[in-house]
Design an enzyme around this catalytic site. Structure first.
Site, PDB file in Angstrom:
ATOM      1  N   ASN A 173      41.076  43.142  39.225  1.00 18.13           N
ATOM      2  CA  ASN A 173      42.229  42.589  40.361  1.00 18.13           C
ATOM      3  C   ASN A 173      40.856  41.868  40.605  1.00 18.13           C
ATOM      4  O   ASN A 173      40.348  42.107  42.114  1.00 18.13           O
ATOM      5  CB  ASN A 173      42.264  43.671  41.869  1.00 18.13           C
ATOM      6  CG  ASN A 173      43.463  44.612  40.635  1.00 18.13           C
ATOM      7  OD1 ASN A 173      44.422  44.840  39.867  1.00 18.13           O
ATOM      8  ND2 ASN A 173      42.391  45.942  40.420  1.00 18.13           N
ATOM      9  N   GLU A 174      40.773  40.155  40.032  1.00 21.51           N
ATOM     10  CA  GLU A 174      40.271  39.307  41.071  1.00 21.51           C
ATOM     11  C   GLU A 174      40.567  38.516  42.553  1.00 21.51           C
ATOM     12  O   GLU A 174      42.329  38.870  42.510  1.00 21.51           O
ATOM     13  CB  GLU A 174      40.765  38.441  39.756  1.00 21.51           C
ATOM     14  CG  GLU A 174      39.332  38.377  38.670  1.00 21.51           C
ATOM     15  CD  GLU A 174      38.498  38.370  39.029  1.00 21.51           C
ATOM     16  OE1 GLU A 174      37.592  38.663  39.941  1.00 21.51           O
ATOM     17  OE2 GLU A 174      37.486  38.632  37.539  1.00 21.51           O
ATOM     18  N   PRO A 175      40.033  37.634  43.002  1.00 25.33           N
ATOM     19  CA  PRO A 175      41.161  36.908  43.709  1.00 25.33           C
ATOM     20  C   PRO A 175      42.862  36.351  43.830  1.00 25.33           C
ATOM     21  O   PRO A 175      42.567  36.241  42.482  1.00 25.33           O
ATOM     22  CB  PRO A 175      40.104  36.007  44.163  1.00 25.33           C
ATOM     23  CG  PRO A 175      39.186  36.419  44.275  1.00 25.33           C
ATOM     24  CD  PRO A 175      38.933  36.702  42.965  1.00 25.33           C
ATOM     25  N   THR A 192      33.135  36.192  37.535  1.00 25.54           N
ATOM     26  CA  THR A 192      32.961  37.285  37.254  1.00 25.54           C
ATOM     27  C   THR A 192      32.184  36.920  35.457  1.00 25.54           C
ATOM     28  O   THR A 192      31.990  37.916  34.827  1.00 25.54           O
ATOM     29  CB  THR A 192      34.754  37.693  36.643  1.00 25.54           C
ATOM     30  OG1 THR A 192      34.455  38.145  38.567  1.00 25.54           O
ATOM     31  CG2 THR A 192      34.441  39.043  36.421  1.00 25.54           C
TER      32      THR A 192
END
Ligand code: GLP
Length: 261
Positions: A173-175, A192
């Site tokens: 769950n990235e920014p 990432t």
């Protein structure tokens, strides 16, 4: 004080815990080294497995990949070999997988989990759930919904293990991920991908996407352990435990969970 927010190498843990307490929005526990911290978590998982066994129940574990949980897994394997800890009542759901990537490829999280845990314990193969990275694009949405539904129908995850990426991601769950996000396909942040470059023998080989449980999926777990070992995580850990909740750092959404450490 050099490593103020490093959970790994702390000279005087009690003193530091006292100093940090006033800022923290996620309860933290400091350990002299990653091994002590991992043993602590593995012990808690083992106790939970045994408690469910005594009640004739299955336990549902949410598992993570990356370097952070490795010592937890090796300690669980040790308990299996030396202390008769059985995984026969364990159902697992992994957080994420790169997309596209064949599960048989050694860079895949499917391969990782077999190598570092599943091949060494008596878990029933049918009880292992890891997102697949080799689905066709058309299959992804319904696959993700089924993954989510399966967790819910089994009554939710009892314990969720997490690491934290330098972008503040949990799972992948990235920014930009919202608090109500569910299992889905995501685009990976460039940081990432750079962090994964070594595993893939060059950034050009790192997939651009992944399938991940959502923030909401993670927050539904009854108990959560987030691990961060090493100075390179200090800055993002500080922001995750002290900062305001924001999609910019999805790990901050853990702050509202009633049982996270
Ligand atoms: C990957 C995984 C995350 C993990 C993160 C940190 O991005 N998808 O679940 O938390 O790596 O990895 P490490 O523990 O190696 O620092």
């Amino acid at each position: 004080m050099k490593l103020k927010y490093d959970l790994r190498i702390i000279r005087h843990p009690k003193e530091l815990t006292y100093q940090i307490k006033s800022y923290e929005k996620i309860p933290i526990e400091l350990f002299d080294n990653a091994f002590d911290g991992s043993k602590h978590i593995a012990f808690r998982i083992a106790e939970a497995i045994k408690e469910k066994q005594r009640n004739g129940e299955m336990i549902k574990l949410g598992l993570a990949t990356g370097s952070s949980p490795l010592k937890v897994y090796s300690e669980l394997i040790r308990m299996y070999n030396q202390e008769n800890l059985s995984f026969s009542n364990v159902i697992t759901f992994n957080l994420d997988e790169y997309y596209p990537l064949d599960p048989k490829q050694q860079e895949s999280y499917n391969h990782f989990m077999n190598q570092y845990l599943f091949d060494h314990v008596d878990i029933v193969p049918e009880n292992i759930n890891i997102p697949l990275g080799n689905l066709s694009l058309e299959e992804v949405d319904s696959y993700c919904k089924d993954y989510e539904d399966k967790i819910d129908h089994l009554g939710g995850l009892d314990i969720q293990l997490l690491g934290i990426g330098r972008t503040g991601h949990i799972g992948f769950n990235e920014p930009g991920s919202t608090i109500n996000s569910k299992t889905r396909m995501v685009r990976l942040d460039n940081l990432t991908r750079r962090d994964a470059a070594q595993d893939f023998n060059g950034i050009e080989n790192v997939p651009y996407k992944a399938i991940t449980m959502g923030v909401e999926t993670i927050l539904k777990a009854k108990e959560i352990y987030i691990m961060a070992w090493g100075q390179h995580k200090a800055d993002i850990v500080k922001r995750a435990i002290e900062g305001n909740q924001t999609s910019d750092i999805p790990a901050t959404f853990l702050q509202d969970h009633p049982k996270v450490k």
